[in-house]
Design a protein around this motif. Sequence first.
Motif, PDB file in Angstrom:
ATOM      1  N   GLU A 184       0.760  -1.184  -0.086  1.00  0.00           N
ATOM      2  CA  GLU A 184       0.078  -0.028   0.087  1.00  0.00           C
ATOM      3  C   GLU A 184       0.845   1.427   0.119  1.00  0.00           C
ATOM      4  O   GLU A 184       0.428   2.127  -0.676  1.00  0.00           O
ATOM      5  N   LYS A 185       1.774   1.197   0.700  1.00  0.00           N
ATOM      6  CA  LYS A 185       2.758   2.375   1.050  1.00  0.00           C
ATOM      7  C   LYS A 185       3.484   2.755  -0.460  1.00  0.00           C
ATOM      8  O   LYS A 185       3.809   3.751  -0.707  1.00  0.00           O
ATOM      9  N   LEU A 186       4.079   1.680  -0.951  1.00  0.00           N
ATOM     10  CA  LEU A 186       4.577   1.769  -2.068  1.00  0.00           C
ATOM     11  C   LEU A 186       3.592   2.349  -3.214  1.00  0.00           C
ATOM     12  O   LEU A 186       3.858   3.249  -4.087  1.00  0.00           O
ATOM     13  N   ARG A 187       2.666   1.811  -3.381  1.00  0.00           N
ATOM     14  CA  ARG A 187       1.577   2.405  -4.363  1.00  0.00           C
ATOM     15  C   ARG A 187       1.123   3.745  -4.065  1.00  0.00           C
ATOM     16  O   ARG A 187       0.759   4.568  -5.188  1.00  0.00           O
ATOM     17  N   ALA A 188       0.878   3.981  -2.921  1.00  0.00           N
ATOM     18  CA  ALA A 188       0.566   5.520  -2.449  1.00  0.00           C
ATOM     19  C   ALA A 188       1.763   6.561  -2.561  1.00  0.00           C
ATOM     20  O   ALA A 188       1.633   7.478  -2.408  1.00  0.00           O
ATOM     21  N   LYS A 189       2.934   5.809  -2.983  1.00  0.00           N
ATOM     22  CA  LYS A 189       4.140   6.497  -2.953  1.00  0.00           C
ATOM     23  C   LYS A 189       4.673   7.323  -1.720  1.00  0.00           C
ATOM     24  O   LYS A 189       5.306   8.375  -1.821  1.00  0.00           O
ATOM     25  N   GLU A 190       4.214   6.760  -0.607  1.00  0.00           N
ATOM     26  CA  GLU A 190       4.690   7.126   0.569  1.00  0.00           C
ATOM     27  C   GLU A 190       6.103   6.636   1.087  1.00  0.00           C
ATOM     28  O   GLU A 190       6.957   7.218   1.543  1.00  0.00           O
ATOM     29  N   VAL A 191       6.588   5.787   0.179  1.00  0.00           N
ATOM     30  CA  VAL A 191       7.910   5.264   0.379  1.00  0.00           C
ATOM     31  C   VAL A 191       8.454   4.670  -1.061  1.00  0.00           C
ATOM     32  O   VAL A 191       7.482   4.300  -1.828  1.00  0.00           O
ATOM     33  N   SER A 192       9.652   4.492  -1.320  1.00  0.00           N
ATOM     34  CA  SER A 192       9.895   4.118  -2.485  1.00  0.00           C
ATOM     35  C   SER A 192      10.669   2.729  -2.469  1.00  0.00           C
ATOM     36  O   SER A 192      11.135   2.223  -1.294  1.00  0.00           O
ATOM     37  N   ALA A 193      10.667   1.732  -3.466  1.00  0.00           N
ATOM     38  CA  ALA A 193      11.035   0.491  -3.254  1.00  0.00           C
ATOM     39  C   ALA A 193      12.570   0.673  -2.849  1.00  0.00           C
ATOM     40  O   ALA A 193      13.027  -0.079  -2.019  1.00  0.00           O
ATOM     41  N   THR A 194      13.348   1.555  -3.227  1.00  0.00           N
ATOM     42  CA  THR A 194      14.719   1.728  -2.959  1.00  0.00           C
ATOM     43  C   THR A 194      14.979   2.178  -1.469  1.00  0.00           C
ATOM     44  O   THR A 194      15.800   1.413  -0.702  1.00  0.00           O
ATOM     45  N   ALA A 229      19.542  -6.544  -5.269  1.00  0.00           N
ATOM     46  CA  ALA A 229      18.522  -5.847  -4.488  1.00  0.00           C
ATOM     47  C   ALA A 229      18.083  -4.432  -5.088  1.00  0.00           C
ATOM     48  O   ALA A 229      17.051  -3.846  -5.558  1.00  0.00           O
ATOM     49  N   LEU A 230      19.175  -3.506  -4.963  1.00  0.00           N
ATOM     50  CA  LEU A 230      19.076  -2.234  -5.207  1.00  0.00           C
ATOM     51  C   LEU A 230      18.606  -1.935  -6.700  1.00  0.00           C
ATOM     52  O   LEU A 230      17.789  -1.087  -6.933  1.00  0.00           O
ATOM     53  N   SER A 231      19.185  -2.733  -7.599  1.00  0.00           N
ATOM     54  CA  SER A 231      19.015  -2.628  -9.189  1.00  0.00           C
ATOM     55  C   SER A 231      17.491  -3.204  -9.317  1.00  0.00           C
ATOM     56  O   SER A 231      16.783  -2.499 -10.335  1.00  0.00           O
ATOM     57  N   GLN A 232      17.103  -4.144  -8.538  1.00  0.00           N
ATOM     58  CA  GLN A 232      15.690  -4.750  -8.959  1.00  0.00           C
ATOM     59  C   GLN A 232      14.653  -3.375  -8.167  1.00  0.00           C
ATOM     60  O   GLN A 232      13.730  -3.171  -8.853  1.00  0.00           O
ATOM     61  N   ALA A 233      15.277  -2.845  -7.224  1.00  0.00           N
ATOM     62  CA  ALA A 233      14.300  -1.757  -6.531  1.00  0.00           C
ATOM     63  C   ALA A 233      14.372  -0.814  -7.533  1.00  0.00           C
ATOM     64  O   ALA A 233      13.163  -0.079  -7.590  1.00  0.00           O
ATOM     65  N   LYS A 234      15.626  -0.373  -8.131  1.00  0.00           N
ATOM     66  CA  LYS A 234      15.408   0.723  -9.101  1.00  0.00           C
ATOM     67  C   LYS A 234      14.146   0.610 -10.168  1.00  0.00           C
ATOM     68  O   LYS A 234      13.526   1.529 -10.730  1.00  0.00           O
TER      69      LYS A 234
END
Lengths: 512, 95
Positions: free
Chosen positions: A14-24, A52-57
């Motif tokens: 939810e937080k990722l989709r709401a852009k409250e936090v980034s995957a990175t 992990a960080l490249s996947q997150a990007k």
Amino acid sequence: MTELTKLTIAEAREKLRAKEVSATELTKAFIDAIETANPSINAYVLQTPELALSQAKESDKRLKAGDARPLEGLPLGNKDLFCTKDVRTTACSKILDDFKPTYESTVGSNLWNAGAVMLGKLNCDEFAMGSSNETSAFGPVVSPWRRKKDGKTTTDKLVPGGSSGGSSAAVSANLCLAATATDTGGSIRQPAALTGTVGIKPTYGRCSRWGIVAFASSLDQAGPIAKTVRDAAIMLRAMASHDPKDSTSVAAPVPDYEMALAQGVKGLRVGVPKEYRVEGMSKEIEKLWQDGIAWLKAAGATIHDISLPHTKYALPAYYIVAPAEASSNLARYDGVRYGLRVPGKDLIDTYENTRAAGFGKEVRRRILIGTYVLSAGYYDAYYLKAQKVRTLIKRDFDDAWKSVDVVLTPTTPSPAFGFGEKTGDPIAMYLEDIFTVTVNMAGLPGISVPAGLSSEGTPLGLQLIGKPFDEATLFRAAQAIEDAAGRFVVEDRWWAGTTAKTGAKKAGSKSK
Amino acid sequence: MRVDETTVRRIARLARIKISDAEAKGLEQELSGILNWVEQLNQVDTSTVEPMTRVVPIELTKRADVVNDGEIADDVVKNAPMVEDHFFVVPKVVE
């Protein structure tokens, strides 16, 4: 940063989709947490922060574009039994040495194609043979849980269960959102029970076994360990698939398990098998079981006494079938095509040296038992006999399904034990699987859900067993238990203060 | 079932695992213990029972008998401890 690692998959999504936090950001929080905790907990045998960080990007790009996949940007741990392309895979054995597969397991591919991020490879018992994670070539995993005695927390090291001990410890210590695991006799459910996490072994054939280091092929299944029932449902949906590369994987549609959770358990028929009330079962396990019965009843289910008469023979039959299949599967480790080689005077001497040096004690013991029961003159007396008993175990369940929809039992006979407490006696260790192994023998799905704490303040789990391919009903019943029992999380983050100061400072600054 | 040292050595040879004298002694005990424990299966009458051959009642799927993989010799030998060109190197087998 600590707060981010405490999220469940559903919350993080939810937080990722709401852009409250980034995957990175989320991924970095876990990388920091692992750096701090791993020297004390030893859950990861290999960390892959760059991957992990490249996947997150990539995930952040997709999230931004509104093109998110089901597990977009969610950081997971991957048991080291799953082959990972160009990333060292060892099954926590010396014999695989520096093996870097040129392919990815199907379950792994499914997760990464769904957008998940891999934080690293998780510790386990060598070739998944063990119930305490003490047989790993990388050393044991320390459970984040500690015993309480007279109101005080002790510092005795407890096992996180096994074989998926790295998975259960990492999830309960917030070192990943969820983890992959495998279960041959209880290796997902027992570690989940011992760490207050949820673990499901799906029906045999639900997840592809392709690219998973084989232990006992007719029993092995992959499944998730997660923080909540909902998270486990989300994970299993992504992991499961029909795979032409595994001829035993089943071409059945994978339901949306998360959707099923809302259906509740009204009218569900729950069986309670009398044979699981084993001699010497502790009062607290008995009470836990009664609590589970009461909760399901209160949620609208009906309770029925049932009989599974061949239950007590499941474990001895398992200790014929599993080592027999293992001795055959592990014949491939010969020091020729991959892994360790210890040269000898000729080819056979090379094989013998390599396998003596490469396999640990428990693995050698099981290969020898398996070789013995399959050897000329003994096959009928042991292997064939065990496979016949297995037919009877499955028949018990087939009969039970005429009157009930799920079966409720404890997951383990006792709470987490300390390092070395059961390593001296193989059979004492094998008894850890007494309640879980029937499920593998019959190919059924089984889930462990946290249900209470022991008198020592450590978690205990209840197991629900379901009909073939009816994982959806298991998730519904498990949700009812979770709703009643609540979640069990480690309060004392003792590992955060004992290692690198930089990590501890970061972890401590934002905790309440 | 009592497993003696000769049997332990025979099994270890079949399994291609070198064992020391001290290990053989310990294994005698351990294997005998485990085999004694599984003896309880003899209490179950299985005279009219078929052995299980598959846990889930599905037909094994067939595929067309065509080449669907290959030309990956580099990958195949990539993890081998000793390689020459695309061959695994082993000690001499035939004199």
